[in-house]
Structure formats: structure tokens, C-alpha cells
Design a protein around this motif. Structure first.
Motif, PDB file in Angstrom:
ATOM      1  N   LYS A  83       0.846  -1.204   0.000  1.00  0.00           N
ATOM      2  CA  LYS A  83       0.000   0.000   0.000  1.00  0.00           C
ATOM      3  C   LYS A  83       0.879   1.251   0.000  1.00  0.00           C
ATOM      4  N   ASP A  84       1.927   1.242   0.826  1.00  0.00           N
ATOM      5  CA  ASP A  84       2.856   2.378   0.846  1.00  0.00           C
ATOM      6  C   ASP A  84       3.522   2.561  -0.511  1.00  0.00           C
ATOM      7  N   VAL A 108       1.200   4.230  -2.922  1.00  0.00           N
ATOM      8  CA  VAL A 108       1.146   5.678  -2.672  1.00  0.00           C
ATOM      9  C   VAL A 108       2.354   6.357  -3.308  1.00  0.00           C
ATOM     10  N   LEU A 130       6.750   9.394   1.712  1.00  0.00           N
ATOM     11  CA  LEU A 130       5.524   8.766   2.205  1.00  0.00           C
ATOM     12  C   LEU A 130       4.839   9.678   3.223  1.00  0.00           C
ATOM     13  N   GLU A 185       3.372  12.649   1.285  1.00  0.00           N
ATOM     14  CA  GLU A 185       2.210  12.254   0.464  1.00  0.00           C
ATOM     15  C   GLU A 185       0.972  11.980   1.309  1.00  0.00           C
ATOM     16  N   THR A 186       1.162  11.380   2.487  1.00  0.00           N
ATOM     17  CA  THR A 186       0.021  10.999   3.318  1.00  0.00           C
ATOM     18  C   THR A 186      -0.335  12.061   4.361  1.00  0.00           C
TER      19      THR A 186
END
Length: 91
Positions: free
Chosen positions: A19-20, A23, A44, A47-48
Motif C-alpha cells: 500500500k505504501d 502511494v 511517504l 504524500e500521506t
């Protein structure tokens, strides 16, 4: 799906890491081999918009190491490196 077929073969890449990587738009082992764990970990979080556990860096480092060398080490083999960097302020 290529990401499930290619990256899933790496020892430390389970559903959360896949999932990471999705992304981060990392879809193949060859893409991953060109990456740097510091850069991926930072990206990461950007982005999140969330602070991720530092152990995510360990998983990234292990996966990148395997992608580059073929050697499958457990993610916790990279933890002492990260912790030493945390202590000296370079992480």
C-alpha cells in the motif's frame, strides 16, 4: 496486477508495504532498486500527511537491499542502523 506480482515476492513486503509503495508509485522491483529508503520514508510522510513509525524505514531499507542485491534480510536487521542514526541526529 503487477505490483502484487512483482513486489509481493520480496521478503518484507506485505500488504501494508505494498500500500505504501502504491502511494509512492513504486510498482516493480527494478523501480525499488533505484530508490533510497530515506527519500521514500520522507516522501511517504509528505504524500500521506501522517507521521509514520520509523520501522517503516527499516522495511523500506530491507526491501531496497533485496531489490538491489537479491539478499533477503529481515527488516529488523536494519533497525540498529536507523537507531544509531536517530541517536546521532542524522535520521
Amino acid at each position: 496486477m503487477q505490483i502484487a506480482d512483482d513486489l509481493k515476492k520480496l521478503r518484507n513486503v506485505g500488504p501494508a508495504a505494498r500500500k505504501d509503495f502504491a502511494v509512492l508509485r513504486i510498482e516493480t522491483v527494478s523501480q525499488l532498486a533505484e530508490c533510497n529508503p530515506d527519500e521514500l520514508y520522507s516522501r511517504l510522510q509528505s504524500e500521506t500527511g501522517v507521521a509514520h513509525d520509523p520501522c517503516v524505514w527499516d522495511v523500506f531499507a530491507a526491501a531496497i537491499h533485496q531489490a538491489k542485491t537479491g539478499e533477503a534480510l529481515n527488516w529488523w536487521a536494519f533497525t540498529p542502523v536507523r537507531k544509531a542514526r536517530q541517536q546521532n541526529g542524522t535520521f
